[in-house]
Scaffold this motif. Structure first.
Motif, mmCIF file in Angstrom:
data_model
loop_
_atom_site.group_PDB
_atom_site.id
_atom_site.type_symbol
_atom_site.label_atom_id
_atom_site.label_comp_id
_atom_site.label_asym_id
_atom_site.label_seq_id
_atom_site.Cartn_x
_atom_site.Cartn_y
_atom_site.Cartn_z
ATOM 1 N N ASN A 60 7.543 20.952 -21.883
ATOM 2 C CA ASN A 60 7.754 22.352 -22.238
ATOM 3 C C ASN A 60 8.403 23.172 -21.121
ATOM 4 O O ASN A 60 8.639 24.371 -21.284
ATOM 5 C CB ASN A 60 6.419 23.006 -22.629
ATOM 6 C CG ASN A 60 5.393 22.931 -21.504
ATOM 7 O OD1 ASN A 60 5.460 22.024 -20.677
ATOM 8 N ND2 ASN A 60 4.457 23.857 -21.486
ATOM 9 N N LEU A 61 8.728 22.548 -20.017
ATOM 10 C CA LEU A 61 9.357 23.261 -18.909
ATOM 11 C C LEU A 61 10.870 23.324 -19.108
ATOM 12 O O LEU A 61 11.469 22.381 -19.638
ATOM 13 C CB LEU A 61 9.052 22.558 -17.583
ATOM 14 C CG LEU A 61 7.593 22.530 -17.134
ATOM 15 C CD1 LEU A 61 7.464 21.787 -15.809
ATOM 16 C CD2 LEU A 61 7.040 23.942 -17.004
ATOM 17 N N HIS A 172 4.093 23.879 -11.159
ATOM 18 C CA HIS A 172 3.729 23.285 -12.453
ATOM 19 C C HIS A 172 3.268 21.830 -12.324
ATOM 20 O O HIS A 172 2.393 21.392 -13.073
ATOM 21 C CB HIS A 172 4.926 23.340 -13.410
ATOM 22 C CG HIS A 172 5.383 24.723 -13.744
ATOM 23 N ND1 HIS A 172 4.762 25.509 -14.696
ATOM 24 C CD2 HIS A 172 6.405 25.470 -13.242
ATOM 25 C CE1 HIS A 172 5.377 26.676 -14.780
ATOM 26 N NE2 HIS A 172 6.376 26.687 -13.910
ATOM 27 N N VAL A 173 3.872 21.082 -11.375
ATOM 28 C CA VAL A 173 3.572 19.649 -11.300
ATOM 29 C C VAL A 173 2.898 19.244 -9.999
ATOM 30 O O VAL A 173 2.383 18.124 -9.888
ATOM 31 C CB VAL A 173 4.857 18.813 -11.498
ATOM 32 C CG1 VAL A 173 5.494 19.112 -12.839
ATOM 33 C CG2 VAL A 173 5.850 19.035 -10.359
ATOM 34 N N GLY A 174 2.913 20.118 -8.974
ATOM 35 C CA GLY A 174 2.323 19.781 -7.683
ATOM 36 C C GLY A 174 3.386 19.677 -6.596
ATOM 37 O O GLY A 174 4.553 19.386 -6.878
#
Length: 271
Positions: A60-61, A172-174
């Motif tokens: 969804n990014l 969002h992912v680290g």
């Protein structure tokens, strides 16, 4: 703390540039870029495993969040094509100018979802010193090749774009995962460009393994630099981060030149 981390980022980048330059002497510019990204992917993957960080791709990014590695490749390409057309000092100065302009735009407009930082009166002092430093570093070679000037300026812009996008993705992912994605995205682009620019089909594999294993550490330092930027970008204005990183990079570069008995540019030091 974040100001110090920005200076350390510049230190890491300076050492990385020195190692990658030595790698390029052994394998050629574009082949070295591929090697750097392969090492970077492996090192970032190892870090993720050692720290139990799960690598996930969130569907969804928006797509642009994954383009940090692509802009990083553009930076290398721009600098490669400008190298030899104008002096290295001018390339550094014009790159800083590009970073300064891009940083101020991001700060004032809040681009890429970054926090807005109004241009305060106190910032004028830093801005004036930045421009003076750039003017000092420019020399007469910058008048001879317009496209090299534009490429060097654009390389500074892509530096800021890459670190800003990677930092936004890291939310969002680290942090480590973002660094991994950065190198994974850049790797196939580097391979494609290397194949396209290599004259013979065998030349990019006909190299002896160098007995200096330390020159392969540039990829690991690249991962470290992206990781540090992921930490500092959300905490500092882009303009402050640009200046602090640049200061750390320049003075570390001068120390490296002195230790390796290479002459350093007095204009760069003064700037």
């Amino acid at each position: 703390m974040y100001n110090i981390l920005s200076l350390i980022t510049g230190l890491v980048i300076a050492v990385m540039v020195a190692l990658n330059g030595r790698l390029a002497l052994s394998y050629g510019n574009f082949n070295a870029i591929v090697i750097v990204h392969v090492v970077g992917v492996l090192f970032a993957f190892l870090l993720c495993k050692l720290t139990n960080r799960k690598i996930t791709i969130k569907k969804n990014l928006p797509l642009w969040l994954y383009l940090g590695g692509a802009f990083g490749i553009l930076t290398l390409i721009f600098n490669n094509f400008a190298f030899g057309k104008i002096s290295l000092t001018s390339i550094v100065a014009l790159g800083l100018l590009g970073q300064t302009v891009a940083s101020l735009l991001i700060d004032c407009l809040g681009l890429f979802g970054m926090k807005k930082h109004a241009f305060r009166k106190s910032s004028i002092i830093g801005f004036v010193f930045s421009l003076l430093g750039i003017l000092v570093m420019l020399d007469n070679t910058a008048e001879t090749a317009l496209y090299a000037i534009l490429l060097s300026f654009c390389s500074g812009i892509t530096v800021v774009l890459s670190r800003s996008i990677n930092a936004k993705l890291s939310q969002h992912v680290g942090d480590i995962q973002s660094s991994f994605v950065n190198h994974v995205v850049g790797l196939p682009i580097a391979v494609a460009i290397t194949i396209a620019t290599t004259k013979s089909s065998h030349s990019y594999i006909a190299y002896k393994f160098t007995p200096e294993p330390w020159i392969y550490l540039g990829g690991a330092l690249g991962v470290t630099a992206v990781l540090l930027c992921n930490i500092t970008v959300p905490k500092l204005s882009a303009f402050r981060l640009t200046l602090l990183t640049f200061v750390g990079q320049i003075f570390t570069g001068i120390v490296i030149d002195i230790l390796t008995k290479n002459g350093y540019s007095e204009a760069t030091f003064t700037g």
